[in-house]
Structures are given as structure tokens and as C-alpha cells.
Design an enzyme around this catalytic site. Sequence first.
Site, PDB file in Angstrom:
ATOM      1  N   GLY A  66       0.841  -1.192   0.000  1.00  0.00           N
ATOM      2  CA  GLY A  66       0.000   0.000   0.000  1.00  0.00           C
ATOM      3  C   GLY A  66       0.871   1.234   0.000  1.00  0.00           C
TER       4      GLY A  66
ATOM      5  N   GLU B  62      -2.520  -2.663  -6.430  1.00  0.00           N
ATOM      6  CA  GLU B  62      -3.460  -1.648  -6.902  1.00  0.00           C
ATOM      7  C   GLU B  62      -2.844  -0.264  -6.977  1.00  0.00           C
ATOM      8  OE1 GLU B  62      -5.916  -0.339  -2.918  1.00  0.00           O
ATOM      9  OE2 GLU B  62      -6.175  -2.355  -3.687  1.00  0.00           O
TER      10      GLU B  62
ATOM     11  N   GLY C 209       2.180   4.714   2.657  1.00  0.00           N
ATOM     12  CA  GLY C 209       2.252   5.183   4.034  1.00  0.00           C
ATOM     13  C   GLY C 209       3.626   4.916   4.599  1.00  0.00           C
TER      14      GLY C 209
ATOM     15  N   GLY D 278      -8.657  -2.501  -1.456  1.00  0.00           N
ATOM     16  CA  GLY D 278      -8.352  -3.814  -2.017  1.00  0.00           C
ATOM     17  C   GLY D 278      -7.886  -4.837  -0.998  1.00  0.00           C
TER      18      GLY D 278
END
Length: 402
Positions: free
Chosen positions: A230, A253, A232, A351
Site C-alpha cells: 500500500g 493496486e 504510508g 483492495g
Amino acid sequence: MNSTAQKKDRRIKMSSWQEDYKAKLTSPEDAAKLIKSNDRLFMGGGVNIPKAFATALGARAGELSNVTIFQGYAMALYEYMKPEAKGSFNIETMFVGPLERICMEWGVGSYKPHSFSDLGKIALSVAPNRVAFSATPPDKDGYVNKSCFGSFLPRKECLEPAETVICEINSHLPWCCGDDFKVHISEIDYIIENDNPLFELPEIPITDVEQKMAEYIVEMVPDGATIQLGFGGLANAIGHLLKGKKDLGMHSEVITPSVTELIKAGTITCKKKNFYPGKVITAFAVGTNQFYKDIDHNEIFEFKEVHWVNQPENIAKNDNLVSINNTLMIDLTGQAASESIGVKQYSGTGGQVNFNQGAKMSRGGKRILSLASTYTDKDGNLKSKILPTLPEGSIVTTSRNE
């Protein structure tokens, strides 16, 4: 409106795409006048929300009523998103970021819960009659590129059936390689030209806890694996520590600057991938100006619609798929609340479930769900995020069965 809706021929000038382009040029203000009360407007997300058009539309707040705007992860607070515009505009968001949280607190926005694998079906069900998005200038064949957040504008389910398609051309947007992100001038009704710098998401600082978590996670990623990350602080920490690995692939994604740095370091090569070998498969991109330059026309990336990227069956076609996701809290039965803190919506489903399911089916796959085990509350007390039961009203994103 249905999935068999025919693709419209929106050409004005038949001689060449260049003449067609010129004939479709309009001002942001005139384009905004095309929006009527009770319209359903799909406006994409992130850096692809068309700035000049969005600004002109917000200025019409007093003239319009009940316009529903579908968008996600906005990176500017436009006038139509403010409390003063309530009644004129209502925001339905596809993903919850900081600005969407503000809109929800103001009562002008709501989150439409879904996994990204269902985004195409969601777009079809809401049946938008207007579409507005930002794109790159056209190439030599007359195609523009939907760019970084192009997946928030599903082609067949949203763009093609719409009554009106408005495109704002911005030369600062990177060209994201992949046929799914190409739109021909003949598929557009009105064109606005507006070059404006892109919003940059600076690298999020890495905390000591995230650094330690990343050390544990990286040990579980073997050479040759295909990874999903992801964004972050934790994702950044993992990205830095993965540089010692060899021949990683990626099916994810979203990509961020940590991904392009891993490519430059020779860590991500995609040579060992059995599904789309040699390609990073992705749907979104967000980062710094240098990152946008790095992905521009970079053919190691294959951008596809997010509802294809996130289909668990497609994820599972990657052997040794390692999915790495965050959660906010977890209970002792294994239920993970990843998008709300009690009743307050903090993020979106995105996702996470898709990749948990896909990695579960992947040959040699692994599912990693991470969280810091404690936090310090506003009074300075150390509290656990691993709880006997989740707080009342918490939304379970990943069930204990996943």
C-alpha cells in the site's frame, strides 16, 4: 443504462483527430454550464479531478440542486465539497482520504462501501450521465491517457455510456502505459486546456515502530516473490528494506515512490513473474514530481482498470504472491477493523479483502496483515490495538475467515 451500452461516436470534425480536437475546445465555465440539477457526475479521483472544471462547477453552487458527484481521494478542497454547497452538490466517494473525512463530518459526503474489484459494477449501477476527468495531451494517434488515477474512471461502465464526456488536458500528468488508460479524442465531447502542477504526496516519515515492523515483514518475503504494497510510513519502510532482495515482481493496486526506487535499485525486475512477466501490474499512482517523471512512458508498468487488477482470481495467477496490508485494530477472534475507528469512517475497504483472497489462492502465497500493537491516547495512556472485542460500531473489513 446497462453493460451492453453502445460506445458513442462523439466526433464533430470527421477529417482528422486534430481538427476534431480544435472543434471541441471550450472554457471551464462553459463546460460547467453543461451540468444540470439532478445530474450524476463521475469525476474520477486524485490528481485526475479536473481542477479548472471543478473550480468553475463549484462557483455554480447557488444555481444547481441535487447534483451527485462520484469521486475518490480528492487532493484539493473544492467549493462544491464545502458545507455552503450542501443541497447543490452531494459527494459519494469511492475511497476515504483526509478530505473525504472532512466532507463526511460536514454532512456533504458519504462513502459507498465496496471492494475495488467491484468498482466497475458500482460505476454501472450509479449510471452517471456526465463524466469529467483530467488527462495527458494526445499522442500522435489522437489518444489521451487517463494517467495516475485513471482507474477511478472505468471505461466501459462509465465513460462510454455517458451522455456527456468532458476532458481537461494537463501536460503535467504522466503517461501511464497500458491500453486500458487510453481514450481517443473521438470518445470525448468537450475539451478544456489547463496546465497546472500536480499535487505531490511527500514521502511519509517512518516511525521507529514502523521500522521494526518492516524488519519482521521483509524477512517473510523470499527472493523472486511478487508483492503487493500500500502506501504510508510502513510501506516506505518496507520499500527501503527490500533493497537486499532479488528479482521481485509486483501486482498491486497502487504504486508509490518506494516502487520506482526498488526498480532503480534492481530489486524489482519482474523476471520471475509467471503472470505478466516483466511487468509491474497496477491501477493507481501517487507520489512526488520525480516519481511522476519516473513512471511517464515507463513500459515496465502496465496500468489496468482496478476492478481487473483486484480480482482475486487475477491476483492468484501470480505464484508466490505476498500481500502486505495494514489494519487499525483486531480482536481475539481475528476480525480486523481496517477502515473505521468505532463508528467513524477513517479509510475505505479498497483492495485489502481482494488481496487477502488472491494471496490465499496463490501457489506459495502469503497474507500479511500488520498493525502496531499499541497506541498512546490523548491523555498519554498506552492502549492496545489487539482487543477482546472490537469497539461498538466498528466496521470489520477482513473477517476472521480470511
